[in-house]
Design an enzyme around this catalytic site. Sequence first.
Site, short mmCIF file in Angstrom:
data_model
loop_
_atom_site.label_atom_id
_atom_site.label_comp_id
_atom_site.label_asym_id
_atom_site.label_seq_id
_atom_site.Cartn_x
_atom_site.Cartn_y
_atom_site.Cartn_z
N ASP A 1 0.83 -1.20 0.00
CA ASP A 1 0.00 0.00 0.00
C ASP A 1 0.87 1.26 0.00
OD1 ASP A 1 -2.30 1.47 0.04
OD2 ASP A 1 -2.86 0.99 2.10
N GLY A 2 0.32 2.32 -0.57
CA GLY A 2 0.99 3.62 -0.49
C GLY A 2 1.60 4.10 -1.80
N ARG B 1 -0.40 9.00 -10.11
CA ARG B 1 -0.47 7.81 -9.25
C ARG B 1 0.19 6.59 -9.91
NH1 ARG B 1 -3.84 7.36 -5.18
NH2 ARG B 1 -4.28 5.20 -5.71
N HIS C 1 2.72 3.13 -8.85
CA HIS C 1 2.51 1.69 -9.11
C HIS C 1 3.72 1.12 -9.86
CE1 HIS C 1 -1.44 2.03 -7.52
NE2 HIS C 1 -1.96 2.70 -8.54
N ARG D 1 -11.51 2.29 -9.21
CA ARG D 1 -10.55 3.38 -9.49
C ARG D 1 -10.74 3.94 -10.90
NH1 ARG D 1 -5.15 2.41 -6.10
NH2 ARG D 1 -6.21 1.72 -4.23
N LEU E 1 10.92 -20.54 -4.58
CA LEU E 1 9.83 -19.70 -4.05
C LEU E 1 8.60 -19.71 -4.94
CD1 LEU E 1 9.24 -17.12 -2.00
CD2 LEU E 1 9.64 -15.85 -4.09
N GLU F 1 1.01 -13.72 12.12
CA GLU F 1 1.59 -12.56 12.80
C GLU F 1 1.51 -11.36 11.85
OE1 GLU F 1 2.77 -12.42 15.93
OE2 GLU F 1 2.18 -14.53 16.17
C1 FPP Z 1 -2.24 0.19 -3.22
O1 FPP Z 1 -1.67 1.48 -3.18
C2 FPP Z 1 -1.64 -0.56 -4.30
C3 FPP Z 1 -2.32 -1.16 -5.33
C4 FPP Z 1 -3.77 -1.15 -5.44
C5 FPP Z 1 -1.61 -1.83 -6.42
C6 FPP Z 1 -0.39 -2.58 -5.99
C7 FPP Z 1 0.39 -2.93 -7.17
C8 FPP Z 1 1.73 -2.91 -7.22
C9 FPP Z 1 2.61 -2.59 -6.09
C10 FPP Z 1 2.43 -3.30 -8.45
C11 FPP Z 1 2.12 -4.72 -8.76
C12 FPP Z 1 3.13 -5.35 -9.48
C13 FPP Z 1 2.96 -6.37 -10.32
C14 FPP Z 1 4.13 -7.07 -10.78
C15 FPP Z 1 1.64 -6.80 -10.81
P1 FPP Z 1 -2.59 2.73 -3.42
O2 FPP Z 1 -2.60 3.05 -4.86
O3 FPP Z 1 -3.95 2.50 -2.83
O4 FPP Z 1 -1.82 3.81 -2.60
P2 FPP Z 1 -2.47 5.05 -1.81
O5 FPP Z 1 -3.24 4.44 -0.67
O6 FPP Z 1 -1.26 5.81 -1.37
O7 FPP Z 1 -3.32 5.81 -2.76
#
Ligand code: FPP
Length: 257
Positions: A38-39, A51, A55, A89, A149, A224
């Site tokens: 997240d974030g 944004r 990602h 979104r 893994l 945990e």
């Molecule tokens: C949440 O942050 C994140 C997501 C919804 C997407 C997570 C995806 C990735 C980290 C990349 C994935 C990688 C692959 C290889 C598929 P947010 O956008 O909600 O952040 P915010 O809360 O700061 O707005």
Amino acid sequence: MLNKINPWKTQNKPSSLHERIDQIKSQEVPSHIAIIMDGNGRWAKKRSLPRIAGHHEGMKVVRKITKLANQLGVKTLTVYAFSTENWKRPKREVDFLMKLPEEFLGTFLPELIEENVSVKMMGYKDKLPAHTLKAVEKAMDDTKDNTGLILNFALNYGSRAEILEAVNKVLTDSKNGIIEETISEELFSSYLMTSELKDPDLLIRTSGEIRLSNFMLWQLAYTEFWFTEVLWPDFSEEHFVEAIEVFQGRQRRFGGV
Ligand code: FPP
């Protein structure tokens, strides 16, 4: 008078990442680690970027943490890449997120194969764009015999829907006489998308949010939890190591004493 330099501190706490990794490996490493990444959006906003830049940066962190998890002997790494709620979104963001598996696997699949990583996916495949599904299925197929893994992408995943689907399948199988016994935890688990996986030992959530957001509600019963304020694109090997160190310092009782 006590010496200002605490000899125990320097003895017990290795300082370099390399030493910390060695120390972790000498103890029980969590077999299954699940991450709510997240974030990304806030990381981008802090830099006045769109944004999607967050990602994209987050995608690179997935690669880094996958490598380290594999090196540490973690058996499964589940990453929450897209939830069933994320369709709400803006279209531009959804489209970008749906292109990330292709970019990630297009770039890193040879490396994952080299490192003996096996790619899996849990989530609803039917709603995914064909190009996304194709990339993931190719990666799953190309890595199906790998024994290192398991990199498990939660993609269009939602835990309540998963549980309801399992309940409905159990009802159908019960009506058809396929199952006759009362339902045990073990039998019910075999109806979930994680039927082949052990439950997570450690859950990591970044960005300071302290909630589960419909993620693995059944499977996290005895897991945990480790939360950090760090935004996912800033999440480093040191943070991952720290989470495991904290895990190793905890006493798991599974309801016992
Ligand atoms: C949440 O942050 C994140 C997501 C919804 C997407 C997570 C995806 C990735 C980290 C990349 C994935 C990688 C692959 C290889 C598929 P947010 O956008 O909600 O952040 P915010 O809360 O700061 O707005």
